[in-house]
Design a protein around this motif. Structure first.
Motif, mmCIF file in Angstrom:
data_model
loop_
_atom_site.group_PDB
_atom_site.id
_atom_site.type_symbol
_atom_site.label_atom_id
_atom_site.label_comp_id
_atom_site.label_asym_id
_atom_site.label_seq_id
_atom_site.Cartn_x
_atom_site.Cartn_y
_atom_site.Cartn_z
ATOM 1 N N MET A 1 16.621 59.540 11.243
ATOM 2 C CA MET A 1 17.453 60.640 10.823
ATOM 3 C C MET A 1 18.270 60.251 9.588
ATOM 4 S SD MET A 1 20.356 62.693 12.916
ATOM 5 C CE MET A 1 21.664 61.593 12.563
ATOM 6 N N CYS A 2 18.845 59.069 9.594
ATOM 7 C CA CYS A 2 19.655 58.633 8.448
ATOM 8 C C CYS A 2 18.796 58.497 7.192
ATOM 9 C CB CYS A 2 20.356 57.310 8.767
ATOM 10 S SG CYS A 2 21.620 57.469 10.028
ATOM 11 N N ASN A 3 17.598 57.939 7.351
ATOM 12 C CA ASN A 3 16.697 57.836 6.201
ATOM 13 C C ASN A 3 16.260 59.206 5.717
ATOM 14 O OD1 ASN A 3 16.762 55.056 5.893
ATOM 15 N ND2 ASN A 3 15.162 54.748 7.417
ATOM 16 N N ASP A 4 16.075 60.150 6.644
ATOM 17 C CA ASP A 4 15.726 61.511 6.268
ATOM 18 C C ASP A 4 16.844 62.140 5.438
ATOM 19 O OD1 ASP A 4 14.051 63.870 6.311
ATOM 20 O OD2 ASP A 4 15.483 64.716 7.747
ATOM 21 N N LEU A 5 18.089 61.925 5.849
ATOM 22 C CA LEU A 5 19.225 62.423 5.066
ATOM 23 C C LEU A 5 19.223 61.817 3.667
ATOM 24 C CD1 LEU A 5 22.140 62.340 7.678
ATOM 25 C CD2 LEU A 5 21.147 64.369 6.619
ATOM 26 N N LYS A 6 18.957 60.519 3.605
ATOM 27 C CA LYS A 6 18.917 59.835 2.312
ATOM 28 C C LYS A 6 17.791 60.398 1.435
ATOM 29 C CE LYS A 6 20.258 55.354 0.916
ATOM 30 N NZ LYS A 6 20.532 53.999 1.240
ATOM 31 N N ASN A 7 16.637 60.645 2.040
ATOM 32 C CA ASN A 7 15.503 61.204 1.303
ATOM 33 C C ASN A 7 15.775 62.622 0.820
ATOM 34 O OD1 ASN A 7 14.044 58.857 1.652
ATOM 35 N ND2 ASN A 7 13.010 59.590 3.489
ATOM 36 N N ARG A 8 16.649 63.337 1.518
ATOM 37 C CA ARG A 8 17.000 64.702 1.122
ATOM 38 C C ARG A 8 18.088 64.732 0.058
ATOM 39 N NH1 ARG A 8 16.574 68.912 5.759
ATOM 40 N NH2 ARG A 8 14.776 68.160 6.892
ATOM 41 N N GLY A 9 18.611 63.557 -0.314
ATOM 42 C CA GLY A 9 19.567 63.505 -1.411
ATOM 43 C C GLY A 9 20.986 63.107 -1.048
ATOM 44 N N VAL A 10 21.262 62.846 0.226
ATOM 45 C CA VAL A 10 22.605 62.395 0.596
ATOM 46 C C VAL A 10 22.758 60.971 0.073
ATOM 47 C CG1 VAL A 10 24.180 61.851 2.497
ATOM 48 C CG2 VAL A 10 22.698 63.863 2.638
ATOM 49 N N GLN A 11 23.742 60.766 -0.802
ATOM 50 C CA GLN A 11 23.923 59.460 -1.422
ATOM 51 C C GLN A 11 24.920 58.588 -0.684
ATOM 52 O OE1 GLN A 11 24.977 60.377 -5.437
ATOM 53 N NE2 GLN A 11 23.024 61.341 -5.858
ATOM 54 N N ASP A 12 25.881 59.210 -0.002
ATOM 55 C CA ASP A 12 26.922 58.441 0.656
ATOM 56 C C ASP A 12 27.521 59.275 1.792
ATOM 57 O OD1 ASP A 12 28.730 56.418 1.199
ATOM 58 O OD2 ASP A 12 29.993 56.795 -0.549
ATOM 59 N N ILE A 13 27.970 58.601 2.823
ATOM 60 C CA ILE A 13 28.723 59.233 3.901
ATOM 61 C C ILE A 13 30.015 58.453 4.013
ATOM 62 C CG2 ILE A 13 28.815 59.713 6.374
ATOM 63 C CD1 ILE A 13 25.758 59.885 6.372
ATOM 64 N N LEU A 14 31.130 59.140 3.931
ATOM 65 C CA LEU A 14 32.416 58.462 3.991
ATOM 66 C C LEU A 14 32.731 58.010 5.412
ATOM 67 C CD1 LEU A 14 34.490 60.832 1.681
ATOM 68 C CD2 LEU A 14 33.258 58.748 1.058
ATOM 69 N N ILE A 15 32.708 58.957 6.345
ATOM 70 C CA ILE A 15 33.034 58.679 7.739
ATOM 71 C C ILE A 15 31.985 59.355 8.619
ATOM 72 C CG2 ILE A 15 34.743 58.925 9.574
ATOM 73 C CD1 ILE A 15 36.860 59.315 7.343
ATOM 74 N N ALA A 16 31.422 58.606 9.547
ATOM 75 C CA ALA A 16 30.470 59.168 10.504
ATOM 76 C C ALA A 16 31.113 59.144 11.880
ATOM 77 C CB ALA A 16 29.177 58.366 10.511
ATOM 78 N N CYS A 17 31.193 60.299 12.508
ATOM 79 C CA CYS A 17 31.730 60.402 13.869
ATOM 80 C C CYS A 17 30.539 60.507 14.801
ATOM 81 C CB CYS A 17 32.602 61.638 13.993
ATOM 82 S SG CYS A 17 33.864 61.725 12.713
ATOM 83 N N LYS A 18 30.515 59.659 15.816
ATOM 84 C CA LYS A 18 29.321 59.601 16.663
ATOM 85 C C LYS A 18 29.696 59.475 18.126
ATOM 86 C CE LYS A 18 28.332 54.755 17.101
ATOM 87 N NZ LYS A 18 27.753 54.704 18.365
#
Length: 191
Positions: A1-18
């Motif tokens: 999922m994280c790689n998919d986000l990166k492939n879709r153009g997300v360059q950075d995530i400041l804070i991830a709540c999980k």
């Protein structure tokens, strides 16, 4: 999922709540190494309560509140030490769980109250998932994957009609984000 986000153009995530999904922290850190990870306090509390007899739950929750509602990390650590002394022998599993997750449970102490309110729980996301389950649970088979995507899309459009309230103190929050993440926050996006 994280790689998919990166492939879709997300360059950075400041804070991830999980939530407590195992391996998710590692996946986030691999794809977005500078991301702060905050474990959902509510999930941690729910997980802790499953080991406590009903007659002790209110007392234990009151002691845990002193930890996660502390004003500073030092106050939280002090309260957790008191919690361990009181409950450690009776509920070592709970203490161990909090200790093992301490860094991710306390990441939000770096931020002011307005930001803490946004990142300490994943309940907003869970509410959205509940709405998606409501429309997908009645039908167990879909003719194509595209049919399922369309139903989820339409459910999202319907759910978003209720998302009319802005985030409380957003202007103050974005100013704080600009301070904490000055080199990573695009000024055009922040507005």
């Amino acid at each position: 999922m994280c790689n998919d986000l990166k492939n879709r153009g997300v360059q950075d995530i400041l804070i991830a709540c999980k939530d407590g999904l195992s391996g998710f922290s590692e996946a986030i850190s691999t794809a977005f190494p500078r991301t702060e990870i905050q474990l959902c306090i509510i999930h941690q509390i729910r997980n802790s309560m499953k080991y406590v007899a009903y007659k002790y739950q209110k007392e234990l929750i009151a002691d845990l509140k002193k930890v996660y509602q502390a004003l500073t990390i030092e106050e939280a650590e002090s309260s957790f030490t008191a919690f361990k002394e009181k409950w450690g022998k009776k509920h070592p599993i709970i203490v161990r769980s909090w200790e093992n997750n301490w860094l991710e449970l306390t990441a939000y102490f770096k931020y002011p109250y307005e930001i803490r309110r946004m990142i300490y729980t994943t309940n907003i996301i869970e509410g959205y998932h509940r709405q998606l389950r409501k429309v997908t649970k009645t039908k167990t088979a879909y003719p194509t994957d595209e049919a399922l995507v369309k139903i989820i899309y339409l459910a999202t459009i319907e759910a978003s009609k209720k998302w009319t309230m802005s985030i409380r103190d957003w202007k103050n929050c974005i100013s704080q984000f600009a301070i904490y993440f000055e080199d990573r926050l695009d000024s055009e996006i922040a507005i």
